[in-house]
Design a protein around this motif. Structure first.
Motif, short mmCIF file in Angstrom:
data_model
loop_
_atom_site.label_atom_id
_atom_site.label_comp_id
_atom_site.label_asym_id
_atom_site.label_seq_id
_atom_site.Cartn_x
_atom_site.Cartn_y
_atom_site.Cartn_z
N GLY A 48 10.28 40.19 0.98
CA GLY A 48 11.73 40.13 0.97
C GLY A 48 12.25 39.00 1.83
N THR A 49 13.37 38.44 1.42
CA THR A 49 14.02 37.39 2.21
C THR A 49 15.44 37.77 2.61
OG1 THR A 49 14.72 36.25 0.19
CG2 THR A 49 12.64 35.54 1.21
N ASP A 50 15.94 38.85 2.02
CA ASP A 50 17.25 39.39 2.39
C ASP A 50 17.26 40.85 1.94
OD1 ASP A 50 17.55 39.29 -0.39
OD2 ASP A 50 19.01 37.67 -0.35
N LEU A 51 18.39 41.52 2.07
CA LEU A 51 18.44 42.94 1.74
C LEU A 51 18.16 43.18 0.25
CD1 LEU A 51 18.88 45.83 2.62
CD2 LEU A 51 21.35 45.48 2.41
N GLY A 52 18.76 42.37 -0.61
CA GLY A 52 18.58 42.56 -2.04
C GLY A 52 17.14 42.35 -2.49
N SER A 53 16.53 41.25 -2.05
CA SER A 53 15.14 40.98 -2.46
C SER A 53 14.17 41.97 -1.82
CB SER A 53 14.75 39.55 -2.13
OG SER A 53 14.85 39.31 -0.74
N SER A 54 14.50 42.46 -0.63
CA SER A 54 13.66 43.47 0.00
C SER A 54 13.69 44.76 -0.80
CB SER A 54 14.12 43.72 1.44
OG SER A 54 13.89 42.59 2.25
N ARG A 55 14.86 45.14 -1.28
CA ARG A 55 14.96 46.34 -2.13
C ARG A 55 14.14 46.16 -3.40
NH1 ARG A 55 21.45 47.13 -1.24
NH2 ARG A 55 21.35 48.81 0.33
N ALA B 111 6.81 43.48 1.72
CA ALA B 111 7.30 43.17 3.06
C ALA B 111 8.82 43.10 2.96
CB ALA B 111 6.74 41.85 3.56
N VAL B 112 9.52 43.56 3.98
CA VAL B 112 10.99 43.53 3.96
C VAL B 112 11.49 42.83 5.22
CG1 VAL B 112 11.09 45.64 2.60
CG2 VAL B 112 11.28 45.79 5.08
N GLY B 113 12.56 42.05 5.04
CA GLY B 113 13.11 41.35 6.18
C GLY B 113 14.21 40.39 5.79
N MET B 114 14.79 39.76 6.80
CA MET B 114 15.86 38.79 6.59
C MET B 114 15.38 37.41 7.00
SD MET B 114 19.10 38.80 5.50
CE MET B 114 19.93 40.35 5.90
N HIS B 115 15.25 36.54 6.03
CA HIS B 115 14.82 35.15 6.21
C HIS B 115 15.81 34.43 7.13
CE1 HIS B 115 13.86 30.99 5.05
NE2 HIS B 115 12.76 31.44 4.47
N PRO C 138 6.23 53.84 2.57
CA PRO C 138 4.78 53.62 2.67
C PRO C 138 4.29 52.37 1.95
CG PRO C 138 5.29 55.46 1.19
CD PRO C 138 6.57 55.11 1.89
N GLN C 139 5.06 51.88 0.98
CA GLN C 139 4.64 50.68 0.26
C GLN C 139 4.85 49.41 1.08
OE1 GLN C 139 6.92 52.85 -0.76
NE2 GLN C 139 6.23 53.82 -2.67
N VAL C 140 5.60 49.52 2.17
CA VAL C 140 5.92 48.34 2.99
C VAL C 140 4.84 48.18 4.06
CG1 VAL C 140 7.57 47.33 4.60
CG2 VAL C 140 8.38 48.55 2.56
N VAL C 141 4.15 47.05 4.01
CA VAL C 141 3.03 46.81 4.92
C VAL C 141 3.33 45.75 5.97
CG1 VAL C 141 1.33 47.56 3.21
CG2 VAL C 141 1.96 45.14 3.35
N ALA C 142 4.50 45.13 5.91
CA ALA C 142 4.85 44.09 6.89
C ALA C 142 6.35 43.90 6.94
CB ALA C 142 4.17 42.76 6.52
N ILE C 143 6.79 43.29 8.04
CA ILE C 143 8.19 42.93 8.22
C ILE C 143 8.31 41.42 8.04
CG2 ILE C 143 10.16 42.98 9.78
CD1 ILE C 143 9.04 45.76 8.85
N GLY C 144 9.13 41.02 7.08
CA GLY C 144 9.28 39.61 6.85
C GLY C 144 9.80 39.32 5.44
N GLU C 145 10.29 38.23 5.24
CA GLU C 145 9.92 37.00 5.91
C GLU C 145 10.93 36.71 7.01
OE1 GLU C 145 9.43 32.37 4.39
OE2 GLU C 145 9.08 34.00 2.99
N ILE C 146 10.47 36.60 8.25
CA ILE C 146 11.35 36.39 9.39
C ILE C 146 10.89 35.15 10.16
CG2 ILE C 146 11.85 38.85 9.54
CD1 ILE C 146 10.02 39.00 12.00
N GLY C 147 11.78 34.61 10.96
CA GLY C 147 11.39 33.45 11.77
C GLY C 147 12.55 32.52 12.03
N LEU C 148 12.24 31.22 12.10
CA LEU C 148 13.23 30.19 12.39
C LEU C 148 13.05 29.02 11.43
CD1 LEU C 148 12.88 30.05 16.30
CD2 LEU C 148 14.63 31.29 15.00
N ASP C 149 14.15 28.45 10.98
CA ASP C 149 14.12 27.28 10.12
C ASP C 149 15.14 26.28 10.64
OD1 ASP C 149 14.58 25.37 7.96
OD2 ASP C 149 13.43 26.76 6.69
N PHE C 150 14.65 25.31 11.41
CA PHE C 150 15.51 24.29 12.00
C PHE C 150 15.53 23.01 11.16
CE2 PHE C 150 14.86 26.07 16.58
CZ PHE C 150 15.62 27.17 16.24
N TYR C 151 15.01 23.10 9.93
CA TYR C 151 15.04 21.98 9.01
C TYR C 151 16.31 22.01 8.17
CZ TYR C 151 13.75 18.92 5.11
OH TYR C 151 13.75 17.93 4.15
#
Length: 226
Positions: free
Chosen positions: A2-9, A24-28, A50-63
C-alpha cells in the motif's frame, strides 16, 4: 504494497481473496500530507489483519517532495511507532534522503534490540544508496532489496553492492509497475519480471540461478514471517 489508505485497502482485499498473496499497508511519503488522525487509525486497523505482513511503503522522498518534508518526517515516525507496537517489519522507501533515513532507522532499531523484530526489522526496497549504507542497514537488522535497475548497463555501483553483501540479507523485487528490468525496459513492469532481476543478481554473484532464487525466497520468508 500500500502507498495510501485506498491502495492499502485494495492490497488487503486482494490478499484476502488469494492465499499466495500477502499485503503491506502504509502511507508513502508522497502522500504523507494526508496522514491525519483518522487515516492513521484506519491504517492501524488494516495493519492488524492477518494477511498484512509489513508496514509500508513508508519513508522519505526528498527528490519529488510531493509532501512537505516535515509532514514526511511526522508520517514516517508515526508509522514506525505503530509498526513496533504491532510487531511487523517495515517496507522503506528512500529517495535522496539516505542520511536522514539511516539516522531515523538507527534510532528506531535501538529500541527493538530485544524484541521479536530484532534481525528482521524491515527492508530498504529498490536500494539506491552506497555500500556503506547497505552494510549499516544490515548491521541494524534490515534486508536490502534489489530491483530492475540492477539490469541496466550503467548500474555499476549497484552491481558492486550486490557482489559485496551477504546472500542471507538480499531480496529481489520488481517495484512494478515502475523500474522495468531489461529486456522489457520502457514497458509496464510486472511481478513476473522479477526473474530477470534474479538472473542478473545470480550472474553478478557467480552462483546458479536456483541457489539465488532459493536463498532470496527463504530471506523473504524470514523477514515477513511467512
Amino acid at each position: 504494497v500500500g502507498t495510501d489508505l485506498g491502495s492499502s485497502r485494495r492490497a488487503v482485499a486482494l490478499a484476502t481473496e488469494q492465499d499466495l498473496i500477502h499485503a503491506a499497508v502504509g502511507m508513502h511519503p508522497h502522500d504523507a500530507k494526508n496522514l491525519d488522525g483518522g487515516a492513521l487509525a484506519k491504517l492501524r486497523e488494516l495493519a492488524r489483519q492477518p494477511q498484512v505482513v509489513a508496514i509500508g511503503e513508508i519513508g522519505l522522498d526528498f527528490y519529488r517532495d510531493l509532501s512537505p518534508r516535515n509532514a514526511q518526517r511526522r508520517a514516517f515516525q508515526a508509522q514506525l511507532g505503530w509498526a513496533a507496537k504491532l510487531g511487523k517489519p517495515v517496507f522503506i522507501h528512500d529517495r535522496d534522503a539516505h542520511a536522514e533515513i539511516m539516522a531515523i532507522l538507527a534510532d528506531w532499531a535501538t529500541g527493538l534490540k530485544d524484541s521479536a523484530l530484532a534481525g528482521r526489522l524491515g527492508v530498504l526496497h529498490t536500494f539506491s544508496g552506497d555500500l556503506a549504507m547497505a552494510e549499516r542497514a544490515i548491521e541494524l537488522g534490515f534486508f536490502v532489496s534489489i530491483s530492475g535497475p540492477v539490469t541496466y548497463k550503467n548500474a555499476q555501483q549497484l552491481a558492486k553492492i550486490v557482489q559485496a553483501l551477504p546472500l542471507d540479507r538480499l531480496l529481489v523485487e520488481t517495484d512494478c509497475p515502475f523500474l522495468t528490468p531489461h529486456p522489457h525496459r520502457g514497458k509496464r513492469n510486472e511481478p513476473a519480471y522479477v526473474t530477470h532481476v534474479a538472473e542478473r543478481v545470480a550472474m553478478l554473484r557467480d552462483v546458479p540461478f536456483d541457489i539465488l532464487a532459493e536463498a532470496t525466497t527463504d530471506n523473504a520468508r524470514r523477514l515477513f514471517g511467512l
